[in-house]
Scaffold this motif. Structure first.
Motif, PDB file in Angstrom:
ATOM      1  N   ARG A 125     -37.560  -6.616 -19.028  1.00 24.88           N
ATOM      2  CA  ARG A 125     -37.153  -6.407 -20.029  1.00 24.88           C
ATOM      3  C   ARG A 125     -36.371  -5.740 -19.957  1.00 24.88           C
ATOM      4  N   ALA A 126     -35.586  -5.727 -21.691  1.00 20.81           N
ATOM      5  CA  ALA A 126     -33.939  -5.507 -21.299  1.00 20.81           C
ATOM      6  C   ALA A 126     -33.618  -4.887 -22.813  1.00 20.81           C
ATOM      7  N   VAL A 127     -32.392  -3.929 -22.931  1.00 20.80           N
ATOM      8  CA  VAL A 127     -31.581  -3.817 -24.321  1.00 20.80           C
ATOM      9  C   VAL A 127     -30.916  -5.206 -24.635  1.00 20.80           C
ATOM     10  N   LEU A 128     -31.083  -5.794 -25.983  1.00 20.69           N
ATOM     11  CA  LEU A 128     -30.126  -6.340 -26.912  1.00 20.69           C
ATOM     12  C   LEU A 128     -29.342  -6.073 -27.174  1.00 20.69           C
ATOM     13  N   VAL A 129     -28.232  -6.861 -27.517  1.00 20.45           N
ATOM     14  CA  VAL A 129     -26.891  -6.237 -28.218  1.00 20.45           C
ATOM     15  C   VAL A 129     -26.494  -7.668 -28.774  1.00 20.45           C
ATOM     16  N   GLY A 130     -26.760  -7.511 -29.679  1.00 18.76           N
ATOM     17  CA  GLY A 130     -26.974  -8.905 -31.101  1.00 18.76           C
ATOM     18  C   GLY A 130     -25.481  -8.684 -32.020  1.00 18.76           C
ATOM     19  N   THR A 131     -24.574  -8.968 -32.120  1.00 19.84           N
ATOM     20  CA  THR A 131     -23.291  -9.191 -32.589  1.00 19.84           C
ATOM     21  C   THR A 131     -22.883 -10.521 -33.826  1.00 19.84           C
ATOM     22  N   SER A 132     -22.392  -9.815 -34.988  1.00 19.37           N
ATOM     23  CA  SER A 132     -22.259 -10.237 -36.570  1.00 19.37           C
ATOM     24  C   SER A 132     -23.898 -10.701 -36.719  1.00 19.37           C
ATOM     25  N   SER A 133     -24.472 -12.770 -36.063  1.00 18.69           N
ATOM     26  CA  SER A 133     -25.665 -12.753 -37.090  1.00 18.69           C
ATOM     27  C   SER A 133     -26.629 -12.767 -35.781  1.00 18.69           C
ATOM     28  N   GLY A 134     -25.774 -12.749 -34.659  1.00 18.07           N
ATOM     29  CA  GLY A 134     -26.894 -12.875 -33.729  1.00 18.07           C
ATOM     30  C   GLY A 134     -27.863 -11.081 -33.194  1.00 18.07           C
ATOM     31  N   GLY A 135     -26.813 -10.673 -33.991  1.00 19.39           N
ATOM     32  CA  GLY A 135     -28.409  -9.436 -34.475  1.00 19.39           C
ATOM     33  C   GLY A 135     -29.066  -9.948 -35.023  1.00 19.39           C
ATOM     34  N   LEU A 136     -29.605 -11.034 -35.981  1.00 22.41           N
ATOM     35  CA  LEU A 136     -30.327 -11.051 -36.827  1.00 22.41           C
ATOM     36  C   LEU A 136     -31.507 -11.886 -36.088  1.00 22.41           C
ATOM     37  N   VAL A 137     -30.714 -12.466 -34.623  1.00 25.43           N
ATOM     38  CA  VAL A 137     -31.514 -12.715 -33.429  1.00 25.43           C
ATOM     39  C   VAL A 137     -32.949 -11.732 -32.969  1.00 25.43           C
ATOM     40  N   ALA A 138     -31.416 -10.942 -32.999  1.00 24.52           N
ATOM     41  CA  ALA A 138     -32.077  -9.768 -31.628  1.00 24.52           C
ATOM     42  C   ALA A 138     -32.758  -8.741 -32.544  1.00 24.52           C
ATOM     43  N   GLU A 139     -32.944  -8.684 -33.928  1.00 22.78           N
ATOM     44  CA  GLU A 139     -34.062  -8.088 -34.335  1.00 22.78           C
ATOM     45  C   GLU A 139     -35.747  -9.409 -34.511  1.00 22.78           C
ATOM     46  N   VAL A 140     -35.698 -10.679 -34.565  1.00 22.51           N
ATOM     47  CA  VAL A 140     -36.855 -10.539 -34.740  1.00 22.51           C
ATOM     48  C   VAL A 140     -37.379 -10.971 -33.528  1.00 22.51           C
ATOM     49  N   VAL A 141     -36.569 -10.372 -31.897  1.00 23.66           N
ATOM     50  CA  VAL A 141     -37.694 -10.543 -30.816  1.00 23.66           C
ATOM     51  C   VAL A 141     -37.770  -9.157 -30.623  1.00 23.66           C
ATOM     52  N   ALA A 142     -37.054  -8.292 -31.536  1.00 20.54           N
ATOM     53  CA  ALA A 142     -37.016  -6.697 -30.748  1.00 20.54           C
ATOM     54  C   ALA A 142     -38.412  -6.468 -31.731  1.00 20.54           C
ATOM     55  N   GLY A 143     -38.509  -7.391 -32.852  1.00 22.93           N
ATOM     56  CA  GLY A 143     -39.874  -7.246 -34.325  1.00 22.93           C
ATOM     57  C   GLY A 143     -41.172  -7.795 -34.024  1.00 22.93           C
ATOM     58  N   SER A 144     -41.075  -9.012 -32.729  1.00 24.50           N
ATOM     59  CA  SER A 144     -41.917 -10.216 -32.504  1.00 24.50           C
ATOM     60  C   SER A 144     -42.392  -9.729 -30.984  1.00 24.50           C
ATOM     61  N   SER A 145     -41.569  -8.869 -30.334  1.00 23.99           N
ATOM     62  CA  SER A 145     -41.874  -8.958 -29.089  1.00 23.99           C
ATOM     63  C   SER A 145     -41.177  -7.852 -28.713  1.00 23.99           C
ATOM     64  N   SER A 146     -41.887  -6.743 -28.781  1.00 23.57           N
ATOM     65  CA  SER A 146     -41.371  -5.434 -28.885  1.00 23.57           C
ATOM     66  C   SER A 146     -42.054  -4.770 -27.123  1.00 23.57           C
ATOM     67  N   ASP A 147     -42.296  -5.447 -27.034  1.00 19.83           N
ATOM     68  CA  ASP A 147     -43.318  -5.099 -25.535  1.00 19.83           C
ATOM     69  C   ASP A 147     -41.459  -5.355 -24.037  1.00 19.83           C
ATOM     70  N   ARG A 148     -40.637  -6.558 -24.853  1.00 22.62           N
ATOM     71  CA  ARG A 148     -39.776  -6.544 -24.173  1.00 22.62           C
ATOM     72  C   ARG A 148     -38.679  -6.669 -24.682  1.00 22.62           C
ATOM     73  N   VAL A 149     -38.677  -5.439 -25.292  1.00 24.21           N
ATOM     74  CA  VAL A 149     -37.287  -4.732 -25.625  1.00 24.21           C
ATOM     75  C   VAL A 149     -36.533  -3.664 -25.465  1.00 24.21           C
ATOM     76  N   SER A 150     -36.094  -3.047 -24.803  1.00 25.59           N
ATOM     77  CA  SER A 150     -35.831  -1.680 -24.366  1.00 25.59           C
ATOM     78  C   SER A 150     -35.056  -0.633 -25.241  1.00 25.59           C
TER      79      SER A 150
END
Length: 268
Positions: free
Chosen positions: A94-119
């Motif tokens: 489990r981790a904090v995800l930090v997405g910069t620019s369009s990398g934030g869109l990728v981080a959002e997909v993980v946070a929305g689809s695999s919430s147990d992996r994102v603190s």
């Protein structure tokens, strides 16, 4: 690069990604997600400034930098799957995800689809979507015609347009070198994936504490995008950097790290 170790991870049987790692393995895991046609080197200034209690990772995404370049798989959902597989490969549950620019869109997909992996989720200069941006549509017309080898002048223009003017010339040269590593088909495939994906679809599903960092002189991402994200992610908070443009992590890395450290410390 004091304290920054560069390693590789076999994410799948056919995909190996380089990544930078910094900090005490006993610290709080934070995974950084770079933007379009970038690499972990775009995050170097943040990694070098992280406080000791953060254990940071910054993988380079498929097709970018020195990562493997499969023929396909350049949609945000593909990158999100790679990110989860990367966490598995390096033993991060489990981790904090930090997405910069369009990398934030990728981080959002993980946070929305695999919430147990994102603190926790931190979105830096992240758009709500790219599909509605006239400038992106114009850029796509140029990118769609790209061929290898890429023209350095074109790549330099792209880097300068999406980076702060205050960057030293040596840093600009290094970033251009990194972006030149992505072949034309990756520039095309990744951009098409960003434009065609519904980047807002996951926002209502994100439950992790979320911090947005945005400069109010950002020529790429408007304030309305930040309002959209804040209104869709329950409890999300926006921090505005007056006078800062796109890529505030490159322009004001000390402040970004301070805000990130406060956010991470508050989670525990």
């Amino acid at each position: 690069m004091t304290g920054v170790a560069v390693k590789t991870a076999a994410v799948t049987g056919q995909l190996t990604l380089p990544y930078a790692e910094v900090g005490d393995p006993a610290g709080i895991d934070v995974v950084f997600v770079h933007g379009y046609v970038e690499s972990w080197r775009y995050l170097e200034a943040l990694l070098e400034r992280l406080p000791p209690f953060i254990h940071g990772y910054a993988p380079t995404q498929r097709g970018h930098g020195d990562a493997d370049r499969p023929r396909d798989g350049y949609r945000p959902a593909d990158y999100a799957a790679d990110l989860v597989a990367f966490m598995d490969a390096v033993g991060v549950r489990r981790a904090v995800l930090v997405g910069t620019s369009s990398g934030g869109l990728v981080a959002e997909v993980v946070a929305g689809s695999s919430s147990d992996r994102v603190s926790g989720l931190v979105l830096v200069s992240t758009p709500a979507t790219l599909a509605d941006k006239p400038g992106v549509a114009e850029m796509w017309e140029t990118i769609a015609r790209l061929e290898d080898p890429l023209d350095r002048a074109f790549v330099e223009g792209f880097v300068r347009a999406t980076s702060p003017e205050s960057l030293p010339e040596g840093v600009v040269d290094d970033l251009v070198d990194e972006s030149l590593k992505a072949p034309a088909r990756v520039w095309k495939g990744a951009m098409r994936g960003l434009i065609d994906s519904d980047a807002t679809a996951m926002l209502d599903r994100i439950t992790a504490p979320t911090l947005l960092i945005w400069g109010d002189h950002d020529p790429v991402v408007p304030r309305s995008d930040q309002d959209t994200i804040v209104n869709r992610i329950r409890g999300a908070r926006l921090v505005v950097y007056p006078g800062a443009g796109h890529g505030v992590h490159l322009e004001q890395p000390d402040r970004v790290v301070n805000d990130l450290a406060d956010f991470v410390a508050g989670l525990s």
